[in-house]
Design a protein around this motif. Structure first.
Motif, mmCIF file in Angstrom:
data_model
loop_
_atom_site.group_PDB
_atom_site.id
_atom_site.type_symbol
_atom_site.label_atom_id
_atom_site.label_comp_id
_atom_site.label_asym_id
_atom_site.label_seq_id
_atom_site.Cartn_x
_atom_site.Cartn_y
_atom_site.Cartn_z
ATOM 1 N N ALA A 86 0.867 -1.158 -0.009
ATOM 2 C CA ALA A 86 -0.044 -0.094 -0.069
ATOM 3 C C ALA A 86 0.946 1.365 -0.192
ATOM 4 C CB ALA A 86 -0.800 -0.082 1.407
ATOM 5 N N TYR A 87 1.809 1.341 -0.769
ATOM 6 C CA TYR A 87 2.743 2.504 -1.219
ATOM 7 C C TYR A 87 2.109 3.607 -1.514
ATOM 8 C CZ TYR A 87 6.897 5.146 -2.676
ATOM 9 O OH TYR A 87 7.710 6.161 -2.837
ATOM 10 N N GLY A 88 1.359 3.515 -2.647
ATOM 11 C CA GLY A 88 0.447 4.591 -3.221
ATOM 12 C C GLY A 88 1.025 5.566 -4.156
ATOM 13 N N LEU A 89 2.411 5.259 -4.622
ATOM 14 C CA LEU A 89 2.994 5.885 -5.831
ATOM 15 C C LEU A 89 3.255 4.850 -6.855
ATOM 16 C CD1 LEU A 89 5.405 8.568 -4.301
ATOM 17 C CD2 LEU A 89 3.347 8.908 -4.977
ATOM 18 N N ILE A 90 3.228 5.246 -8.123
ATOM 19 C CA ILE A 90 3.610 4.407 -9.210
ATOM 20 C C ILE A 90 4.983 4.082 -9.318
ATOM 21 C CG2 ILE A 90 3.835 4.191 -11.534
ATOM 22 C CD1 ILE A 90 1.371 5.671 -12.005
ATOM 23 N N ILE A 91 5.350 2.770 -9.161
ATOM 24 C CA ILE A 91 6.754 2.342 -9.407
ATOM 25 C C ILE A 91 7.277 2.243 -10.824
ATOM 26 C CG2 ILE A 91 8.291 0.949 -8.383
ATOM 27 C CD1 ILE A 91 6.698 0.314 -5.956
ATOM 28 N N PRO A 92 7.990 2.945 -11.169
ATOM 29 C CA PRO A 92 8.475 2.540 -12.795
ATOM 30 C C PRO A 92 9.092 1.362 -12.834
ATOM 31 C CG PRO A 92 9.194 4.974 -11.931
ATOM 32 C CD PRO A 92 8.675 4.067 -10.905
ATOM 33 N N THR A 93 9.076 0.819 -14.046
ATOM 34 C CA THR A 93 9.751 -0.429 -14.297
ATOM 35 C C THR A 93 11.238 -0.379 -14.240
ATOM 36 O OG1 THR A 93 8.191 -0.762 -16.120
ATOM 37 C CG2 THR A 93 10.201 -2.122 -16.339
ATOM 38 N N ASN A 97 13.176 -2.996 -11.530
ATOM 39 C CA ASN A 97 14.158 -4.014 -11.897
ATOM 40 C C ASN A 97 15.680 -3.921 -11.033
ATOM 41 O OD1 ASN A 97 12.624 -5.306 -13.936
ATOM 42 N ND2 ASN A 97 13.334 -3.747 -15.404
ATOM 43 N N MET A 98 15.622 -2.845 -10.349
ATOM 44 C CA MET A 98 16.812 -2.563 -9.459
ATOM 45 C C MET A 98 17.239 -3.593 -8.585
ATOM 46 S SD MET A 98 16.655 1.473 -8.886
ATOM 47 C CE MET A 98 16.622 2.639 -10.441
ATOM 48 N N PRO A 99 16.281 -4.091 -7.740
ATOM 49 C CA PRO A 99 16.808 -5.238 -6.763
ATOM 50 C C PRO A 99 17.209 -6.539 -7.282
ATOM 51 C CG PRO A 99 14.701 -4.055 -6.128
ATOM 52 C CD PRO A 99 14.970 -3.729 -7.411
ATOM 53 N N ARG A 100 18.080 -7.043 -6.758
ATOM 54 C CA ARG A 100 18.541 -8.450 -7.407
ATOM 55 C C ARG A 100 17.432 -9.488 -7.460
ATOM 56 N NH1 ARG A 100 22.278 -12.637 -4.665
ATOM 57 N NH2 ARG A 100 21.724 -11.643 -2.843
ATOM 58 N N PHE A 101 16.654 -9.489 -6.621
ATOM 59 C CA PHE A 101 15.436 -10.643 -6.716
ATOM 60 C C PHE A 101 14.235 -10.097 -7.023
ATOM 61 C CE2 PHE A 101 18.155 -12.597 -3.452
ATOM 62 C CZ PHE A 101 18.898 -13.791 -4.227
ATOM 63 N N GLY A 102 14.049 -8.498 -7.657
ATOM 64 C CA GLY A 102 12.908 -8.022 -7.921
ATOM 65 C C GLY A 102 12.031 -7.429 -6.852
ATOM 66 N N CYS A 103 10.699 -7.466 -6.979
ATOM 67 C CA CYS A 103 10.007 -6.602 -6.064
ATOM 68 C C CYS A 103 8.763 -7.399 -6.014
ATOM 69 C CB CYS A 103 9.573 -5.317 -6.970
ATOM 70 S SG CYS A 103 8.456 -4.128 -5.890
ATOM 71 N N TYR A 104 8.114 -7.564 -4.631
ATOM 72 C CA TYR A 104 7.006 -8.351 -4.312
ATOM 73 C C TYR A 104 6.042 -7.505 -3.414
ATOM 74 C CZ TYR A 104 9.699 -12.135 -5.746
ATOM 75 O OH TYR A 104 10.515 -13.223 -6.623
ATOM 76 N N ASN A 105 4.890 -7.628 -3.578
ATOM 77 C CA ASN A 105 3.734 -6.741 -3.237
ATOM 78 C C ASN A 105 2.895 -7.632 -2.269
ATOM 79 O OD1 ASN A 105 1.737 -4.377 -3.038
ATOM 80 N ND2 ASN A 105 0.580 -5.757 -4.254
ATOM 81 N N ILE A 106 2.196 -7.109 -1.274
ATOM 82 C CA ILE A 106 1.248 -7.611 -0.231
ATOM 83 C C ILE A 106 -0.147 -7.015 -0.825
ATOM 84 C CG2 ILE A 106 0.283 -8.048 1.900
ATOM 85 C CD1 ILE A 106 2.890 -7.414 3.178
ATOM 86 N N HIS A 107 -1.022 -7.784 -1.600
ATOM 87 C CA HIS A 107 -2.119 -7.142 -1.996
ATOM 88 C C HIS A 107 -3.508 -8.071 -1.144
ATOM 89 C CE1 HIS A 107 -4.964 -5.262 -4.918
ATOM 90 N NE2 HIS A 107 -5.817 -6.449 -4.990
ATOM 91 N N ALA A 108 -4.406 -6.832 -0.782
ATOM 92 C CA ALA A 108 -5.435 -7.461 -0.046
ATOM 93 C C ALA A 108 -6.630 -7.919 -0.776
ATOM 94 C CB ALA A 108 -5.960 -6.262 0.986
ATOM 95 N N VAL A 139 4.755 -6.138 -11.320
ATOM 96 C CA VAL A 139 5.025 -5.955 -12.705
ATOM 97 C C VAL A 139 4.271 -4.432 -13.127
ATOM 98 C CG1 VAL A 139 4.977 -8.395 -13.169
ATOM 99 C CG2 VAL A 139 2.959 -7.191 -13.386
ATOM 100 N N PRO A 140 4.685 -4.079 -14.140
ATOM 101 C CA PRO A 140 3.995 -2.694 -14.584
ATOM 102 C C PRO A 140 2.593 -2.597 -14.826
ATOM 103 C CG PRO A 140 5.761 -3.262 -16.137
ATOM 104 C CD PRO A 140 5.684 -4.345 -15.116
ATOM 105 N N ALA A 141 2.102 -3.651 -15.148
ATOM 106 C CA ALA A 141 0.452 -3.608 -15.231
ATOM 107 C C ALA A 141 0.031 -3.782 -13.659
ATOM 108 C CB ALA A 141 -0.155 -5.028 -16.309
ATOM 109 N N LEU A 142 -1.392 -3.326 -13.448
ATOM 110 C CA LEU A 142 -1.935 -2.983 -12.198
ATOM 111 C C LEU A 142 -2.174 -4.361 -11.670
ATOM 112 C CD1 LEU A 142 -3.151 -1.296 -10.107
ATOM 113 C CD2 LEU A 142 -5.266 -1.493 -11.414
ATOM 114 N N ASP A 143 -1.609 -4.673 -10.429
ATOM 115 C CA ASP A 143 -1.781 -6.179 -9.711
ATOM 116 C C ASP A 143 -1.891 -7.228 -10.758
ATOM 117 O OD1 ASP A 143 -1.832 -4.475 -7.683
ATOM 118 O OD2 ASP A 143 -4.277 -4.025 -7.747
#
Length: 307
Positions: A86-93, A97-108, A139-143
């Motif tokens: 629930a960060y609330g800002l768009i995270i550009p691609t 891609n910066m972190p070694r293992f990518g990016c993970y989200n908690i979606h309710a 990923v770039p597409a929403l959820d």
């Protein structure tokens, strides 16, 4: 692992706390800038910032992540993984891609059902029997990212957005800690693609949705009341004043839409189908009150009308 944590509201706090407790290194905490709040409109830190500063973490609050200088600052953190809640800002691609293992989200929600801004509210409004949390790749597409794990929570007739919010935030924290343990041990997280044919969207709430139409069924109105607790709170007109309704359940019976048919042990109101049993209300400028206290304080009687 070295983690960038991106989150802002109360929902994200249990996850940050759990990851700290699990011993991960928080190299950066991204949260939205302080916003004006309260009667004095003084700047207020986000709940995530408050917790991060208690642990003396590196807090970064850019207005946008699209700026090249901001992106360079995030990249310099040299994180293994980014976690979003629930960060609330768009995270550009480029940032994903910066972190070694990518990016993970908690979606309710139980993806692919209820992608979008208001998944908890929409699940109650729709009469879903259950909801939950999905840990997913960002990923770039929403959820739309592949799903790592999920936890299921039944929705009862007494659940509100607030009760589900609290349950889901805690489950999300547990699932994310488990996911990071797996990622640290194995260097990868198995994930399952979402079925695009099952996608539904949880559109952002509009305050106009809070107005009660008493010609709807009691079941629908009960869902509306519970979905809009704690915000924006369902409301009707009573004695020419706005009355906010915080808690109500549906029961069998028949009466004219909007008519109060009982003030004993709650306020019972006729609907298009069935009766709405209201147990918590609020008058303009007043406090949230039990139905019994409200009835006594506002001389509510059988035959009075909600409109």
């Amino acid at each position: 692992m070295k983690i960038i944590f991106a989150g802002t509201p109360d929902f994200a706090v249990p996850a940050l706390a759990a990851l700290i407790e699990a011993g991960h290194q928080m190299v950066m905490v991204l949260t939205q800038p302080d916003r004006p709040a309260g009667r004095g409109m003084k700047l207020k830190a986000s709940p995530v910032k408050v917790l991060a500063e208690q642990h003396h973490l590196n807090v970064y609050q850019p207005e946008t992540l699209k700026d090249a200088a901001v992106q360079a600052h995030i990249e310099a953190a040299n994180a293994d993984v980014m976690i979003v809640a629930a960060y609330g800002l768009i995270i550009p691609t480029v940032v994903l891609n910066m972190p070694r293992f990518g990016c993970y989200n908690i979606h309710a929600s139980l993806l692919p059902r209820w992608r979008g801004a208001a998944p908890i509210h929409r699940s109650i409004l729709a009469g879903d029997a259950e909801t939950g949390v999905t840990i997913m790749e960002v990923v770039p597409a929403l959820d739309a990212g592949a799903m790592v794990s999920r936890g299921v929570v039944p929705i009862t007739e007494s659940d509100t957005t607030q009760t589900l919010h609290d349950a889901l935030s805690n489950i999300g924290a547990e699932l994310m800690v488990q996911a990071m343990a797996t990622l640290e041990q194995q260097g990868t997280l198995p994930a399952t693609q979402q079925d695009e044919t099952l996608v539904t969207y949880a559109h952002k709430l509009d305050k106009s949705e809070a107005a009660i139409d008493w010609h709807k069924s009691a079941i629908e109105i009960s869902r509306q009341v519970r979905a809009f607790n704690p915000f924006p709170v369902a409301q009707g007109m009573l004695k020419d004043a706005v009355c906010r309704i915080w808690m109500a359940t549906a029961k069998a019976g028949k009466a004219r839409a909007g008519e109060i048919v009982s003030v004993h042990d709650g306020v019972t109101v006729g609907c298009g189908e069935g009766l709405l049993h209201i147990t918590e209300l609020q008058a303009p400028g007043g406090k949230r009150l039990s139905a019994q206290a409200f009835v006594q304080g506002h001389n509510l009687q059988v035959g009075d009308l909600f409109t």
